[in-house]
Design an enzyme around this catalytic site. Structure first.
Site, PDB file in Angstrom:
ATOM      1  N   GLU A 175       0.777  -1.112   0.021  1.00  9.25           N
ATOM      2  CA  GLU A 175       0.091   0.074  -0.053  1.00  9.25           C
ATOM      3  C   GLU A 175       0.761   1.231   0.007  1.00  9.25           C
ATOM      4  O   GLU A 175       1.934   1.290   0.513  1.00  9.25           O
ATOM      5  CB  GLU A 175      -0.884  -0.023   1.341  1.00  9.25           C
ATOM      6  CG  GLU A 175      -1.977  -1.059   1.081  1.00  9.25           C
ATOM      7  CD  GLU A 175      -2.923  -1.331   2.519  1.00  9.25           C
ATOM      8  OE1 GLU A 175      -2.461  -0.791   3.389  1.00  9.25           O
ATOM      9  OE2 GLU A 175      -3.788  -2.077   2.329  1.00  9.25           O
ATOM     10  N   CYS A 193       3.420   8.607   0.790  1.00 10.01           N
ATOM     11  CA  CYS A 193       3.919   7.737   1.833  1.00 10.01           C
ATOM     12  C   CYS A 193       4.281   6.281   1.219  1.00 10.01           C
ATOM     13  O   CYS A 193       3.274   5.742   0.744  1.00 10.01           O
ATOM     14  CB  CYS A 193       3.133   7.704   3.255  1.00 10.01           C
ATOM     15  SG  CYS A 193       3.627   6.499   4.121  1.00 10.01           S
ATOM     16  N   CYS A 247       6.469  -6.944   6.704  1.00  8.17           N
ATOM     17  CA  CYS A 247       7.802  -6.328   7.313  1.00  8.17           C
ATOM     18  C   CYS A 247       8.472  -7.403   8.278  1.00  8.17           C
ATOM     19  O   CYS A 247       7.683  -8.258   9.008  1.00  8.17           O
ATOM     20  CB  CYS A 247       7.285  -5.164   8.401  1.00  8.17           C
ATOM     21  SG  CYS A 247       8.552  -4.360   9.092  1.00  8.17           S
ATOM     22  N   CYS A 290       6.824  -4.335  15.683  1.00  5.44           N
ATOM     23  CA  CYS A 290       6.219  -3.423  16.363  1.00  5.44           C
ATOM     24  C   CYS A 290       5.051  -3.781  16.868  1.00  5.44           C
ATOM     25  O   CYS A 290       4.062  -4.193  15.972  1.00  5.44           O
ATOM     26  CB  CYS A 290       6.494  -2.086  15.805  1.00  5.44           C
ATOM     27  SG  CYS A 290       8.094  -1.701  15.367  1.00  5.44           S
ATOM     28  N   CYS A 303       1.855  -1.802  15.256  1.00  6.43           N
ATOM     29  CA  CYS A 303       1.667  -1.585  13.809  1.00  6.43           C
ATOM     30  C   CYS A 303       0.846  -2.757  13.123  1.00  6.43           C
ATOM     31  O   CYS A 303       1.384  -3.779  13.149  1.00  6.43           O
ATOM     32  CB  CYS A 303       3.225  -1.514  13.236  1.00  6.43           C
ATOM     33  SG  CYS A 303       3.318  -1.489  11.574  1.00  6.43           S
ATOM     34  N   GLU A 359      10.541  -2.016   6.685  1.00  5.97           N
ATOM     35  CA  GLU A 359      11.706  -1.192   7.293  1.00  5.97           C
ATOM     36  C   GLU A 359      12.774  -0.965   6.139  1.00  5.97           C
ATOM     37  O   GLU A 359      13.253  -1.793   5.647  1.00  5.97           O
ATOM     38  CB  GLU A 359      12.312  -2.104   8.445  1.00  5.97           C
ATOM     39  CG  GLU A 359      13.693  -1.594   9.095  1.00  5.97           C
ATOM     40  CD  GLU A 359      13.804  -0.012   9.218  1.00  5.97           C
ATOM     41  OE1 GLU A 359      13.051   0.324  10.213  1.00  5.97           O
ATOM     42  OE2 GLU A 359      14.562   0.604   8.760  1.00  5.97           O
ATOM     43  N   SER A 402      12.225   6.861   7.086  1.00  2.37           N
ATOM     44  CA  SER A 402      11.842   6.661   8.256  1.00  2.37           C
ATOM     45  C   SER A 402      12.342   5.142   8.640  1.00  2.37           C
ATOM     46  O   SER A 402      11.765   4.204   8.335  1.00  2.37           O
ATOM     47  CB  SER A 402      10.497   7.119   8.549  1.00  2.37           C
ATOM     48  OG  SER A 402      10.043   6.765   9.885  1.00  2.37           O
ATOM     49  N   LEU A 419      10.700   6.428  17.360  1.00  2.00           N
ATOM     50  CA  LEU A 419      11.530   6.156  18.668  1.00  2.00           C
ATOM     51  C   LEU A 419      10.646   5.622  19.478  1.00  2.00           C
ATOM     52  O   LEU A 419      10.900   4.525  20.192  1.00  2.00           O
ATOM     53  CB  LEU A 419      12.002   7.579  19.139  1.00  2.00           C
ATOM     54  CG  LEU A 419      13.081   7.145  20.234  1.00  2.00           C
ATOM     55  CD1 LEU A 419      14.375   6.285  19.864  1.00  2.00           C
ATOM     56  CD2 LEU A 419      13.634   8.465  20.930  1.00  2.00           C
ATOM     57  N   HIS A 420       9.643   6.215  20.017  1.00  2.00           N
ATOM     58  CA  HIS A 420       8.481   6.139  20.824  1.00  2.00           C
ATOM     59  C   HIS A 420       8.992   5.840  22.178  1.00  2.00           C
ATOM     60  O   HIS A 420       7.808   5.723  23.061  1.00  2.00           O
ATOM     61  CB  HIS A 420       7.699   4.750  20.096  1.00  2.00           C
ATOM     62  CG  HIS A 420       7.422   4.890  18.921  1.00  2.00           C
ATOM     63  ND1 HIS A 420       6.594   5.856  18.264  1.00  2.00           N
ATOM     64  CD2 HIS A 420       7.366   4.144  17.802  1.00  2.00           C
ATOM     65  CE1 HIS A 420       6.405   5.952  17.041  1.00  2.00           C
ATOM     66  NE2 HIS A 420       6.922   4.622  16.641  1.00  2.00           N
ATOM     67  N   ASN A 472      -3.382   5.651  15.849  1.00  2.00           N
ATOM     68  CA  ASN A 472      -4.517   5.194  15.374  1.00  2.00           C
ATOM     69  C   ASN A 472      -4.599   3.777  15.498  1.00  2.00           C
ATOM     70  O   ASN A 472      -3.907   2.985  15.384  1.00  2.00           O
ATOM     71  CB  ASN A 472      -4.070   5.149  13.919  1.00  2.00           C
ATOM     72  CG  ASN A 472      -3.628   6.513  13.368  1.00  2.00           C
ATOM     73  OD1 ASN A 472      -4.621   7.517  13.406  1.00  2.00           O
ATOM     74  ND2 ASN A 472      -2.456   6.780  12.890  1.00  2.00           N
ATOM     75  N   CYS A 500      -0.724   6.548   9.774  1.00  2.00           N
ATOM     76  CA  CYS A 500       0.744   5.991  10.026  1.00  2.00           C
ATOM     77  C   CYS A 500       0.415   4.567  11.043  1.00  2.00           C
ATOM     78  O   CYS A 500      -0.434   4.646  12.115  1.00  2.00           O
ATOM     79  CB  CYS A 500       1.230   6.785  11.213  1.00  2.00           C
ATOM     80  SG  CYS A 500       3.062   6.895  10.781  1.00  2.00           S
TER      81      CYS A 500
HETATM   82  S1  SF4 Z   1       6.486   0.216  12.370  1.00  2.00           S
HETATM   83 FE1  SF4 Z   1       7.606   0.154  10.570  1.00  2.00          FE
HETATM   84  S2  SF4 Z   1       9.682  -1.217  11.312  1.00  2.00           S
HETATM   85 FE2  SF4 Z   1       7.641  -1.419  12.709  1.00  2.00          FE
HETATM   86  S3  SF4 Z   1       6.515  -3.246  12.194  1.00  2.00           S
HETATM   87 FE3  SF4 Z   1       5.734  -1.635  11.257  1.00  2.00          FE
HETATM   88  S4  SF4 Z   1       6.257  -1.286   9.208  1.00  2.00           S
HETATM   89 FE4  SF4 Z   1       7.796  -2.744  10.253  1.00  2.00          FE
END
Ligand code: SF4
Length: 347
Positions: free
Chosen positions: A94, A107, A114, A118, A121, A166, A197, A221-222, A296, A339
């Site tokens: 996407e 974007c 991935c 995370c 995500c 990533e 990013s 970073l978070h 989100n 995001c």
């Molecule tokens: S935030 Fe980015 S690096 Fe982390 S799992 Fe999602 S796509 Fe992968």
């Protein structure tokens, strides 16, 4: 049926020139084809109208032009557009067009799924299937540029590598794609308008610094506390904050380029004063900008957007420490284009 012809966009301009010479033609023919492929993003030999019929036939006998297809497009009530992009082998990624009053940002995705994990995500729920090729990244940008011209009457102004994947885990292809995007013979965009990013792969950040890249770097970073970061970004156990910080210091020494940190504040996870104090300590070694991003939800109970008061605490503390801070309200939430929400949910 498996197509055994080579993808012509895997060839460099020099290799295209050599191909024509090997066929008894002029090397210059390679430049013409290169211009069609990259400058004009042409997906059919038939459309290369300044080439003779024989030349087009020769190309057709030897090569294919693998390219993406925008399979489905969704438009959000705020103008954001999400594309489900089908790749030549049927896999889907996407990409998102984010319009504001002054700019249009693409974007783009760099991997199918991935390899990182995370917790907040949606993409992480899809396992990594493969890296995208440079042309597949390039095509996403071209598709969004076309949509920007069509729907907003202006060309694309910015690109962020913040879609699926990533980018630094697909290092070479991302850099090759950026070469084409910035090449005057490609899209001719300024590298200053491109942001890569990363969730923070120290070795690759150092490599970017050594390569003296001209695009911008952002780090998701978070949290600047190892224990917290590892709980939401488990790969932090492999690449701890100490290594990330050292790599970023190296980046700044080499490039003198400001670092942007992407940061979501969640209730009960990183909304304490000690979290923001750790962030200040982590990033004050170099000119920095912190983007506080609205969360989100992805249908997971673990994460909840922090209270406004926590966001305010972050803003005030960062400003007091002379760190630039912006609060980003999310776009495209109604179509899962915001995001962290990209997970091929269109189909
Ligand atoms: S935030 Fe980015 S690096 Fe982390 S799992 Fe999602 S796509 Fe992968």
């Amino acid at each position: 049926m498996q197509n055994s012809k080579k993808d012509i966009r895997a060839l460099t301009k020099e290799q295209l020139r050599e191909f024509f010479v090997s066929k008894g033609d002029k090397a210059f023919r390679g430049n013409q084809v290169y211009e069609w492929l990259w400058g004009k993003a042409c997906y059919s030999f038939e459309d290369m109208t300044n080439l003779s019929k024989q030349t087009r036939q020769l190309l057709d006998e030897n090569f294919v032009i693998n390219h993406i297809r925008v399979d489905q497009m969704q438009r959000s009530s705020d103008g954001t557009i999400k594309n489900a992009v089908q790749l030549h082998d049927g896999l889907v990624v996407e990409s998102v067009l984010i319009p504001t009053s002054s700019r249009t940002t693409a974007c783009v995705s760099s991997q199918v799924g991935c390899s990182l994990d995370c917790k907040f995500c949606a993409t992480a729920k899809l396992k990594r299937m493969r890296n995208l090729n440079p042309d597949e990244i390039y095509d996403q940008v071209v598709a969004i540029d076309n949509e920007s011209r069509l729907y907003f009457d202006r060309p694309l102004s910015n690109i962020v590598f913040m879609g699926m994947g990533e980018p630094l885990m697909n290092f070479n292809n991302v850099l090759l794609a950026i070469d084409k995007i910035t090449d005057p013979e490609g899209l001719g965009m300024s590298p200053k308008r491109i942001t890569v990013s990363t969730s923070g792969v120290p070795k690759m950040i150092k490599k970017l610094a050594d390569d003296q890249v001209k695009f911008k770097l952002a780090v998701s970073l978070h949290s600047a506390i190892d224990e917290v970061r590892t709980s939401i970004m488990p790969f932090n156990a492999t690449f701890p904050l100490k290594d990330l910080r050292e790599a970023l210091e190296y980046w700044y020494q080499q490039t003198k380029s400001r670092i942007t940190y992407e940061y979501v504040v969640w209730k009960g996870i990183n909304d304490r004063q000690k979290d923001v104090d750790a962030l200040v300590q982590f990033c004050k070694f170099a000119p920095s900008k912190v983007n506080l991003i609205e969360y989100n939800p992805i249908g997971d109970d673990m994460f909840e957007q922090a209270e406004e008061s926590a966001i305010k605490m972050y803003q005030d503390t960062l400003e007091r420490n002379n760190i630039t801070v912006t609060v980003r309200r999310s776009r495209g939430k109604d179509i899962d284009a915001a995001c962290g929400q990209l997970a091929n949910k269109i189909a």
